[in-house]
Design a protein around this motif. Structure first.
Motif, PDB file in Angstrom:
ATOM      1  N   CYS A   1       0.884  -1.165   0.000  1.00  0.00           N
ATOM      2  CA  CYS A   1       0.000   0.000   0.000  1.00  0.00           C
ATOM      3  C   CYS A   1       0.924   1.219   0.000  1.00  0.00           C
ATOM      4  O   CYS A   1       1.713   1.392   0.932  1.00  0.00           O
ATOM      5  N   GLU A   2       0.843   2.031  -1.050  1.00  0.00           N
ATOM      6  CA  GLU A   2       1.756   3.167  -1.202  1.00  0.00           C
ATOM      7  C   GLU A   2       0.961   4.453  -1.343  1.00  0.00           C
ATOM      8  O   GLU A   2       0.347   4.698  -2.379  1.00  0.00           O
ATOM      9  N   LEU A   3       0.974   5.256  -0.304  1.00  0.00           N
ATOM     10  CA  LEU A   3       0.190   6.483  -0.258  1.00  0.00           C
ATOM     11  C   LEU A   3       0.688   7.534  -1.257  1.00  0.00           C
ATOM     12  O   LEU A   3      -0.106   8.231  -1.880  1.00  0.00           O
TER      13      LEU A   3
ATOM     14  N   LEU B   1      -2.300  -1.159  -3.424  1.00  0.00           N
ATOM     15  CA  LEU B   1      -3.194  -0.005  -3.383  1.00  0.00           C
ATOM     16  C   LEU B   1      -2.335   1.250  -3.371  1.00  0.00           C
ATOM     17  O   LEU B   1      -1.427   1.385  -2.545  1.00  0.00           O
ATOM     18  N   ASN B   2      -2.624   2.166  -4.296  1.00  0.00           N
ATOM     19  CA  ASN B   2      -1.823   3.373  -4.445  1.00  0.00           C
ATOM     20  C   ASN B   2      -2.638   4.622  -4.148  1.00  0.00           C
ATOM     21  O   ASN B   2      -3.854   4.650  -4.358  1.00  0.00           O
ATOM     22  N   GLY B   3      -1.941   5.677  -3.729  1.00  0.00           N
ATOM     23  CA  GLY B   3      -2.571   6.963  -3.481  1.00  0.00           C
ATOM     24  C   GLY B   3      -3.566   6.885  -2.337  1.00  0.00           C
ATOM     25  O   GLY B   3      -3.422   6.070  -1.419  1.00  0.00           O
ATOM     26  N   PRO B   4      -4.611   7.725  -2.371  1.00  0.00           N
ATOM     27  CA  PRO B   4      -5.596   7.731  -1.294  1.00  0.00           C
ATOM     28  C   PRO B   4      -6.227   6.351  -1.040  1.00  0.00           C
ATOM     29  O   PRO B   4      -6.624   6.055   0.088  1.00  0.00           O
ATOM     30  N   ALA B   5      -6.299   5.516  -2.082  1.00  0.00           N
ATOM     31  CA  ALA B   5      -6.851   4.164  -1.900  1.00  0.00           C
ATOM     32  C   ALA B   5      -6.042   3.349  -0.903  1.00  0.00           C
ATOM     33  O   ALA B   5      -6.561   2.405  -0.312  1.00  0.00           O
ATOM     34  N   ALA B   6      -4.772   3.732  -0.686  1.00  0.00           N
ATOM     35  CA  ALA B   6      -3.926   3.006   0.263  1.00  0.00           C
ATOM     36  C   ALA B   6      -4.492   3.050   1.675  1.00  0.00           C
ATOM     37  O   ALA B   6      -4.190   2.182   2.497  1.00  0.00           O
TER      38      ALA B   6
END
Length: 123
Positions: free
Chosen positions: A18-20, A71-76
């Motif tokens: 998971c990468e914000l 999961l990338n961005g806000p989805a993280a």
């Protein structure tokens, strides 16, 4: 009239990262995308079994053979490494197409390896 039908599904995938700090989306091994009849950049619905979160985003291809689900961005914020998710893609069909549709479904084990294939395996 058009119907929106399930056309591809990846069941019981485990999040590997998971990468914000990213634009957003779900990174998926392109070999698994192809097996599930989901195209790169196609809109997807992601359901997290661990926390009940649901989100719409799009699939981006990761490294082939990596079995990566990130999961990338806000989805993280909607998941954590190890969470079990189901990923679904839908297609707009005529009623005739909808009646004949057999969505392609792959089921994964805890290492994101395919253990079962269902539906239309020829498309």
């Amino acid at each position: 009239m058009q119907k929106i039908m399930l056309s591809g599904k990846i069941h019981t995938a485990r999040l590997t990262a998971c990468e914000l700090d990213y634009e957003g989306s779900l990174e998926i091994d392109p070999l698994l995308l192809a097996e599930a009849n989901i195209l790169p950049y196609e809109k997807i619905l992601v359901v997290n079994r661990n926390n009940g979160e649901r989100l719409e985003t799009y699939a981006i291809p990761g490294p082939p053979g990596s079995r990566r689900f990130c999961l990338n961005g806000p989805a993280a914020h909607k998941g954590a490494v190890g969470d079990v998710v189901t990923i679904m893609a839908f297609s707009v069909c005529t009623p005739e197409e909808a009646r004949a549709l057999k969505p392609r479904v792959i089921i994964l084990n805890d290492k994101n390896e395919i253990i079962e294939r269902k539906g239309n395996l020829n498309s």
